[in-house]
Design a protein around this motif. Structure first.
Motif, PDB file in Angstrom:
ATOM      1  N   VAL A 214     -15.496  12.327  -8.104  1.00 28.94           N
ATOM      2  CA  VAL A 214     -14.589  13.471  -8.091  1.00 28.94           C
ATOM      3  C   VAL A 214     -13.847  13.529  -9.425  1.00 28.94           C
ATOM      4  CG1 VAL A 214     -12.549  14.499  -6.992  1.00 28.94           C
ATOM      5  CG2 VAL A 214     -14.322  13.404  -5.581  1.00 28.94           C
ATOM      6  N   ASP A 215     -13.295  12.381  -9.868  1.00 26.70           N
ATOM      7  CA  ASP A 215     -12.505  12.351 -11.093  1.00 26.70           C
ATOM      8  C   ASP A 215     -12.345  10.918 -11.570  1.00 26.70           C
ATOM      9  OD1 ASP A 215     -10.861  13.661 -13.088  1.00 26.70           O
ATOM     10  OD2 ASP A 215      -9.094  12.869 -12.064  1.00 26.70           O
ATOM     11  N   ILE A 216     -12.239  10.772 -12.873  1.00 26.88           N
ATOM     12  CA  ILE A 216     -11.874   9.496 -13.473  1.00 26.88           C
ATOM     13  C   ILE A 216     -10.964   9.835 -14.638  1.00 26.88           C
ATOM     14  CG2 ILE A 216     -14.005   9.430 -14.831  1.00 26.88           C
ATOM     15  CD1 ILE A 216     -13.789   6.331 -14.653  1.00 26.88           C
ATOM     16  N   ALA A 217      -9.760   9.241 -14.635  1.00 26.71           N
ATOM     17  CA  ALA A 217      -8.774   9.649 -15.626  1.00 26.71           C
ATOM     18  C   ALA A 217      -7.825   8.512 -15.977  1.00 26.71           C
ATOM     19  CB  ALA A 217      -7.969  10.832 -15.096  1.00 26.71           C
ATOM     20  N   LEU A 218      -7.290   8.607 -17.183  1.00 24.65           N
ATOM     21  CA  LEU A 218      -6.241   7.715 -17.645  1.00 24.65           C
ATOM     22  C   LEU A 218      -4.911   8.380 -17.326  1.00 24.65           C
ATOM     23  CD1 LEU A 218      -5.445   5.164 -19.320  1.00 24.65           C
ATOM     24  CD2 LEU A 218      -5.409   6.675 -21.313  1.00 24.65           C
ATOM     25  N   GLU A 219      -4.066   7.682 -16.585  1.00 16.55           N
ATOM     26  CA  GLU A 219      -2.735   8.210 -16.276  1.00 16.55           C
ATOM     27  C   GLU A 219      -1.891   8.123 -17.544  1.00 16.55           C
ATOM     28  OE1 GLU A 219      -1.591   9.651 -13.415  1.00 16.55           O
ATOM     29  OE2 GLU A 219      -3.692   9.541 -12.847  1.00 16.55           O
ATOM     30  N   GLU A 220      -1.348   9.272 -17.960  1.00 16.63           N
ATOM     31  CA  GLU A 220      -0.609   9.299 -19.216  1.00 16.63           C
ATOM     32  C   GLU A 220       0.895   9.465 -19.035  1.00 16.63           C
ATOM     33  OE1 GLU A 220      -2.969  10.893 -22.663  1.00 16.63           O
ATOM     34  OE2 GLU A 220      -3.811  12.110 -21.035  1.00 16.63           O
ATOM     35  N   LYS A 221       1.362   9.572 -17.779  1.00 14.73           N
ATOM     36  CA  LYS A 221       2.787   9.758 -17.510  1.00 14.73           C
ATOM     37  C   LYS A 221       3.172   9.016 -16.247  1.00 14.73           C
ATOM     38  CE  LYS A 221       2.734  14.482 -19.285  1.00 14.73           C
ATOM     39  NZ  LYS A 221       2.865  15.879 -18.902  1.00 14.73           N
ATOM     40  N   GLY A 222       4.462   8.876 -16.054  1.00 18.54           N
ATOM     41  CA  GLY A 222       4.991   8.339 -14.807  1.00 18.54           C
ATOM     42  C   GLY A 222       4.891   6.831 -14.698  1.00 18.54           C
ATOM     43  N   SER A 223       5.141   6.346 -13.486  1.00 13.66           N
ATOM     44  CA  SER A 223       5.180   4.901 -13.250  1.00 13.66           C
ATOM     45  C   SER A 223       3.807   4.250 -13.369  1.00 13.66           C
ATOM     46  CB  SER A 223       5.775   4.609 -11.873  1.00 13.66           C
ATOM     47  OG  SER A 223       4.971   5.181 -10.864  1.00 13.66           O
ATOM     48  N   GLU A 224       2.744   5.026 -13.254  1.00 12.11           N
ATOM     49  CA  GLU A 224       1.383   4.478 -13.359  1.00 12.11           C
ATOM     50  C   GLU A 224       0.776   4.699 -14.749  1.00 12.11           C
ATOM     51  OE1 GLU A 224       0.028   2.562 -11.102  1.00 12.11           O
ATOM     52  OE2 GLU A 224       1.740   2.856  -9.767  1.00 12.11           O
ATOM     53  N   GLU A 225       1.611   5.032 -15.736  1.00 12.66           N
ATOM     54  CA  GLU A 225       1.128   5.288 -17.091  1.00 12.66           C
ATOM     55  C   GLU A 225       0.283   4.120 -17.596  1.00 12.66           C
ATOM     56  OE1 GLU A 225       2.772   6.362 -21.555  1.00 12.66           O
ATOM     57  OE2 GLU A 225       4.201   6.053 -19.938  1.00 12.66           O
ATOM     58  N   GLY A 226      -0.879   4.457 -18.148  1.00  7.69           N
ATOM     59  CA  GLY A 226      -1.785   3.439 -18.686  1.00  7.69           C
ATOM     60  C   GLY A 226      -2.849   2.988 -17.701  1.00  7.69           C
ATOM     61  N   SER A 227      -2.699   3.331 -16.424  1.00  9.26           N
ATOM     62  CA  SER A 227      -3.707   2.926 -15.441  1.00  9.26           C
ATOM     63  C   SER A 227      -4.868   3.918 -15.460  1.00  9.26           C
ATOM     64  CB  SER A 227      -3.100   2.836 -14.039  1.00  9.26           C
ATOM     65  OG  SER A 227      -2.707   4.104 -13.576  1.00  9.26           O
ATOM     66  N   ILE A 228      -6.005   3.465 -14.955  1.00 14.32           N
ATOM     67  CA  ILE A 228      -7.178   4.319 -14.819  1.00 14.32           C
ATOM     68  C   ILE A 228      -7.411   4.526 -13.326  1.00 14.32           C
ATOM     69  CG2 ILE A 228      -9.686   4.494 -15.147  1.00 14.32           C
ATOM     70  CD1 ILE A 228      -9.340   2.867 -17.731  1.00 14.32           C
ATOM     71  N   GLU A 229      -7.556   5.794 -12.926  1.00 15.37           N
ATOM     72  CA  GLU A 229      -7.824   6.119 -11.532  1.00 15.37           C
ATOM     73  C   GLU A 229      -9.218   6.718 -11.404  1.00 15.37           C
ATOM     74  OE1 GLU A 229      -4.829   8.572  -9.752  1.00 15.37           O
ATOM     75  OE2 GLU A 229      -3.414   6.912  -9.641  1.00 15.37           O
ATOM     76  N   VAL A 230      -9.974   6.187 -10.451  1.00 20.98           N
ATOM     77  CA  VAL A 230     -11.316   6.678 -10.168  1.00 20.98           C
ATOM     78  C   VAL A 230     -11.294   7.213  -8.742  1.00 20.98           C
ATOM     79  CG1 VAL A 230     -13.760   6.095 -10.060  1.00 20.98           C
ATOM     80  CG2 VAL A 230     -12.250   4.807 -11.585  1.00 20.98           C
ATOM     81  N   THR A 231     -11.623   8.496  -8.584  1.00 17.96           N
ATOM     82  CA  THR A 231     -11.659   9.112  -7.260  1.00 17.96           C
ATOM     83  C   THR A 231     -13.097   9.501  -6.946  1.00 17.96           C
ATOM     84  OG1 THR A 231      -9.417   9.956  -7.587  1.00 17.96           O
ATOM     85  CG2 THR A 231     -10.706  10.938  -5.800  1.00 17.96           C
ATOM     86  N   VAL A 232     -13.558   9.075  -5.775  1.00 16.15           N
ATOM     87  CA  VAL A 232     -14.913   9.372  -5.311  1.00 16.15           C
ATOM     88  C   VAL A 232     -14.840   9.883  -3.883  1.00 16.15           C
ATOM     89  CG1 VAL A 232     -16.020   7.638  -6.792  1.00 16.15           C
ATOM     90  CG2 VAL A 232     -15.298   7.006  -4.487  1.00 16.15           C
ATOM     91  N   GLY A 233     -15.896  10.546  -3.449  1.00 17.03           N
ATOM     92  CA  GLY A 233     -15.970  10.968  -2.055  1.00 17.03           C
ATOM     93  C   GLY A 233     -16.272  12.438  -1.907  1.00 17.03           C
ATOM     94  N   ASN A 234     -16.165  12.880  -0.681  1.00 17.12           N
ATOM     95  CA  ASN A 234     -16.421  14.265  -0.311  1.00 17.12           C
ATOM     96  C   ASN A 234     -15.099  14.944  -0.009  1.00 17.12           C
ATOM     97  OD1 ASN A 234     -19.377  14.084  -0.330  1.00 17.12           O
ATOM     98  ND2 ASN A 234     -19.055  12.621   1.328  1.00 17.12           N
ATOM     99  N   PRO A 235     -15.063  16.282  -0.018  1.00 18.81           N
ATOM    100  CA  PRO A 235     -13.805  16.982   0.277  1.00 18.81           C
ATOM    101  C   PRO A 235     -13.189  16.482   1.584  1.00 18.81           C
ATOM    102  CG  PRO A 235     -15.461  18.540  -0.473  1.00 18.81           C
ATOM    103  CD  PRO A 235     -16.157  17.215  -0.299  1.00 18.81           C
ATOM    104  N   GLY A 236     -11.904  16.154   1.521  1.00 19.98           N
ATOM    105  CA  GLY A 236     -11.193  15.666   2.698  1.00 19.98           C
ATOM    106  C   GLY A 236     -11.395  14.196   2.985  1.00 19.98           C
ATOM    107  N   GLU A 237     -12.287  13.538   2.249  1.00 19.69           N
ATOM    108  CA  GLU A 237     -12.580  12.122   2.476  1.00 19.69           C
ATOM    109  C   GLU A 237     -12.622  11.352   1.168  1.00 19.69           C
ATOM    110  OE1 GLU A 237     -15.937  11.308   5.104  1.00 19.69           O
ATOM    111  OE2 GLU A 237     -16.020  13.444   5.523  1.00 19.69           O
ATOM    112  N   ALA A 238     -11.729  11.670   0.247  1.00 22.48           N
ATOM    113  CA  ALA A 238     -11.748  11.031  -1.067  1.00 22.48           C
ATOM    114  C   ALA A 238     -11.099   9.655  -1.022  1.00 22.48           C
ATOM    115  CB  ALA A 238     -11.049  11.911  -2.087  1.00 22.48           C
TER     116      ALA A 238
END
Length: 126
Positions: free
Chosen positions: A49-73
């Protein structure tokens, strides 16, 4: 033969943004492991679904990977990434993204080969 290259930290945001756009809906598997934790499957074969570097907030610098189907990510967060490697085939296709964090936990994101996905897909209706 595979080629592995490290993505420089200053290029992470742009690389991941481009990768997310190009590989959206591509089937991926996510594994994480370390000597202390052993190897663990985070996600089986699911669409990216998405893979991104968090550039703001308390999670700044982390990488988030989101996978799955709509409603089941499912979102997997790498909180303190230190290294990002891309393993590519001879033809330049991304096979695996290898992310290592400050605790030496490796997250491996495997991109399923398209030809295997094509073989597994049912034929279109006649």
């Amino acid at each position: 033969m595979h080629h592995t290259r490290e993505i420089p930290r200053e290029g992470w945001a742009d690389y991941l943004s481009l990768l997310s756009a190009i590989e959206r809906d591509h089937q991926v598997r996510i594994h994480a492991g370390s000597p202390e934790l052993g190897d663990q499957t985070v996600a089986g074969s699911l669409p990216l679904v998405d893979i991104a570097l968090e550039e703001k907030g308390s999670e700044e610098g982390s990488i988030e990977v989101t996978v799955g189907n709509p409603g089941e990510a499912l979102t997997h967060r790498i909180s303190h990434p230190e290294h990002l490697w891309a393993e590519e085939s001879d033809s330049g296709e991304l096979e695996c993204l290898d992310i290592e964090d400050s605790d030496h936990v490796k997250t491996l994101i495997y991109f399923e080969p398209q030809e295997l996905l094509d073989e597994a897909s049912p034929p279109p209706p006649a």
